[in-house]
Design a protein around this motif. Structure first.
Motif, short mmCIF file in Angstrom:
data_model
loop_
_atom_site.label_atom_id
_atom_site.label_comp_id
_atom_site.label_asym_id
_atom_site.label_seq_id
_atom_site.Cartn_x
_atom_site.Cartn_y
_atom_site.Cartn_z
N LEU A 17 0.83 -1.21 0.00
CA LEU A 17 0.00 0.00 0.00
C LEU A 17 0.86 1.26 0.00
N LEU A 18 1.95 1.24 0.74
CA LEU A 18 2.84 2.40 0.79
C LEU A 18 3.47 2.66 -0.57
N LEU A 19 3.92 1.60 -1.25
CA LEU A 19 4.51 1.77 -2.58
C LEU A 19 3.48 2.29 -3.57
N ASP A 20 2.27 1.74 -3.53
CA ASP A 20 1.22 2.20 -4.44
C ASP A 20 0.88 3.67 -4.20
N SER A 21 0.81 4.06 -2.95
CA SER A 21 0.51 5.46 -2.63
C SER A 21 1.63 6.39 -3.08
N ALA A 22 2.88 5.95 -2.92
CA ALA A 22 4.01 6.78 -3.35
C ALA A 22 4.00 6.97 -4.86
N LEU A 23 3.67 5.93 -5.61
CA LEU A 23 3.61 6.05 -7.06
C LEU A 23 2.47 6.96 -7.49
N ARG A 24 1.32 6.85 -6.84
CA ARG A 24 0.19 7.72 -7.17
C ARG A 24 0.52 9.18 -6.85
N LEU A 25 1.18 9.41 -5.72
CA LEU A 25 1.56 10.77 -5.36
C LEU A 25 2.57 11.34 -6.35
N GLY A 26 3.54 10.52 -6.74
CA GLY A 26 4.51 10.98 -7.73
C GLY A 26 3.86 11.31 -9.06
N GLN A 27 2.85 10.54 -9.45
CA GLN A 27 2.14 10.82 -10.69
C GLN A 27 1.40 12.15 -10.62
N ARG A 28 0.75 12.42 -9.51
CA ARG A 28 0.03 13.70 -9.35
C ARG A 28 1.01 14.88 -9.39
N LEU A 29 2.13 14.76 -8.70
CA LEU A 29 3.10 15.86 -8.67
C LEU A 29 3.71 16.09 -10.05
N ALA A 30 4.02 14.99 -10.77
CA ALA A 30 4.61 15.15 -12.09
C ALA A 30 3.64 15.78 -13.08
#
Length: 576
Positions: A17-30
């Motif tokens: 869950l932590l990895l999935d959330s980090a990837l989603r957050l990175g996508q929003r920021l990018a």
């Protein structure tokens, strides 16, 4: 919903869950233009820490749950689908080449010193061969699907002395040197195909998503020619390879080097290295066909029009004339030998009466013509075995001769629903033993080559081995069985009078015979009364298994690893 599904341990999938959330957050920021830590792609297209991490996630089977989000974030960072495909393929190439390098460097001297008068390194362990074959197959699939991306990766700006996974001439130089370490390995064909794709230039009118190699990223062929002994490459693979497919790919590698826009001096270097092998052509017979075709193409390049149209450097006219003179002289010499052969008049006379296909009057074997390419043939196990021993769930087979096993098929006949096999494991061994029974329960001396999964009621199973295995002995283990709770417990049946037996000791009330004995040989396995196979004759009352294997003769031997084996073989040689 998550709490209900993980009531026993709420933090069971916390890392996922932590990895999935980090990837989603990175996508929003990018998407909002916020720079991520580690930097995004720069103007030169170099991979950042983020893209390297994302490529590892995408190509890692253990992280399949995060692959979708990683692909989305990588696409946002790349900005276009074409650039995304290139970064993804380059990431895969870097990962797989790193695995190949670790396998090859495990050989003595890194496996890369072969290519001179030194003997080739010992063959890889079968487990390493499987891993190497899988990595090269994944590399070839990616390179064949996107050849421009693989060509860009191989034409990068790195030095030929860098790590192969960094791209550039180091990649092709490593693959060329690794070919010497794998010259007797089944993965050699994949290495040659990767070299051909890396040296080829995609057409300018290709698909937009595949792209073309820009002029600033052309391969530096001079570095490649200096890093690899082309003369030995020609001798070992263009002339000495046992299979025509490998020889054809090796010639394609030379054609790719010749076509590179290099300095004329590099073209002359390649021409001299290839022309030096011409005096040995009569020793190779029909195997020299591919090399002669390539030499002819190089000689055509001496014409001014052909030289201007091709990217390779044309050989000087003097060298070309000397090569032609050498070919003509060799042809005259061989023609004179044929004309002066003692059986030549007999062949000429018979040729007027019969259609001769071969030299049937010769008693002295011809080494060049005596190495035909043997193709695997599907042979029944009964025709291959010399001796067979059994246990309660295994059959051990000693073959009549050493064979290279490529695959096979299994037919299950007269299967009974009460007990059906679900998993079959195949093992191989290349150690010569006097009695196959010596290998029973000696699991450390066997290597597993295949695991077959059999569905309930399945009548036929076909299988191929990723890497052919050389075997003198085979072991077939019926390892697991289908659970069928609907079926009733099997009733014991007397093998003499065929009546049901209810006695727990298996004694028939009517004839006094024992129901646990084998119906064929009357043997009783007291250690396991409900054994799947008879440990004496191998009879199975639940089904009949008909095995066939795709094999070709092999002359490989098992390396001597212990002093005991050395002493036994020395005694055998003295006895002979």
């Amino acid at each position: 919903a998550y709490a209900k599904a993980h009531a026993d341990d709420v933090f069971e999938e916390a890392a996922q869950l932590l990895l999935d959330s980090a990837l989603r957050l990175g996508q929003r920021l990018a998407q909002r233009g916020v720079p991520l830590g580690g930097g995004a792609l720069d103007a030169a297209g170099d991979s950042s820490a983020w893209t390297s991490l994302l490529c590892r996630i995408i190509h890692s089977p253990a992280l399949a749950f995060a692959r979708k989000q990683a692909k989305k974030l990588l696409l946002v960072l790349c900005g276009s689908k074409a650039r995304y495909a290139e970064v993804r393929d380059c990431g895969l190439a870097a990962l797989e080449l790193g695995r190949v390098r670790r396998i090859v460097e495990a050989l003595p001297d890194g496996g890369l010193s072969a290519g001179g008068d030194e003997p080739p390194p010992p063959p890889l362990r079968y487990e390493a061969q499987l891993e190497l074959s899988a990595s090269l197959e994944r590399l070839h699939e990616a390179a064949a699907a996107q050849p421009a991306n693989w060509a860009r990766f191989c034409a990068g700006g790195a030095s030929a002395d860098d790590a192969p996974e960094s791209g550039g001439p180091a990649t092709l130089a490593f693959l060329l040197r690794a070919a010497f370490a794998l010259q007797a390995d089944a993965s050699l064909h994949d290495v040659m195909k990767l070299l051909v794709l890396g040296l080829s230039e995609p057409a300018a009118g290709g698909a937009p998503d595949r792209g073309t190699v820009p002029p600033t990223a052309r391969l530096d062929a001079a570095r490649l020619l200096r890093a690899v002994p082309i003369g030995w490459f020609t001798r070992l693979f263009v002339l000495g390879a046992a299979h025509a497919a490998v020889r054809a790919e090796a010639v394609a590698v030379l054609r790719g080097l010749w076509a590179q826009p290099a300095d004329p001096a590099d073209g002359r270097l390649l021409f001299r290295a290839v022309a030096a092998q011409l005096p040995s052509l009569p020793l190779h017979g029909a195997a020299s066909r591919e090399l002669l075709g390539f030499v002819g193409d190089m000689l055509v390049a001496t014409e001014p029009a052909a030289t201007a149209a091709s990217g390779g450097g044309a050989p000087p006219t003097g060298i070309a004339e000397r090569v032609l003179d050498a070919l003509v002289a060799g042809l005259r010499e061989q023609t004179a030998l044929l004309a002066g052969h003692p059986n030549a008049p007999a062949y000429a006379s018979l040729g007027t009466l019969l259609e001769l296909d071969g030299l049937h009057l010769e008693r002295v074997p011809c080494l060049a013509a005596g190495r035909p390419e043997a193709r695997p043939a599907l042979v029944k196990l009964e025709a291959l075995r010399a001796e067979t021993k059994f246990s309660d769930s295994c059959q051990l087979i000693q073959l009549l001769a050493c064979q290279s096993v490529h695959g096979g098929q299994l037919r299950i006949v007269d299967a009974r629903r009460s007990v059906m096999v679900s998993t079959i494991r195949l093992y191989a061994n290349n150690q010569h033993v006097g009695d196959i029974g010596e290998l029973k329960n000696q699991w450390s001396r066997w290597k597993r080559v295949r695991t077959l999964t059999v569905a309930a009621g399945q009548a036929e199973v076909r299988f191929d081995l990723p890497v052919p295995v050389v075997a003198t002995n085979l072991l077939i283990e019926y390892a697991a069985f289908h659970e069928n709770p609907a079926s009733h417990p099997e009733k014991l049946q007397c093998p003499r009078c065929s009546r049901s037996v209810a006695d727990r000791h298996g004694i028939c009330k009517h004839c006094g015979d024992n129901a646990y004995q084998c119906r064929h040989c009357r043997n009783i396995n007291y250690e396991k009364l409900d054994a799947f196979l008879c440990n004496e004759c191998g009879f199975c009352k639940h089904a009949r298994f008909q095995w066939s294997f795709s094999v070709e003769p092999s002359f490989a031997v098992q390396p001597i690893s212990t002093e005991a084996e050395r002493g036994r073989l020395e005694a055998l040689i003295d006895a002979e």
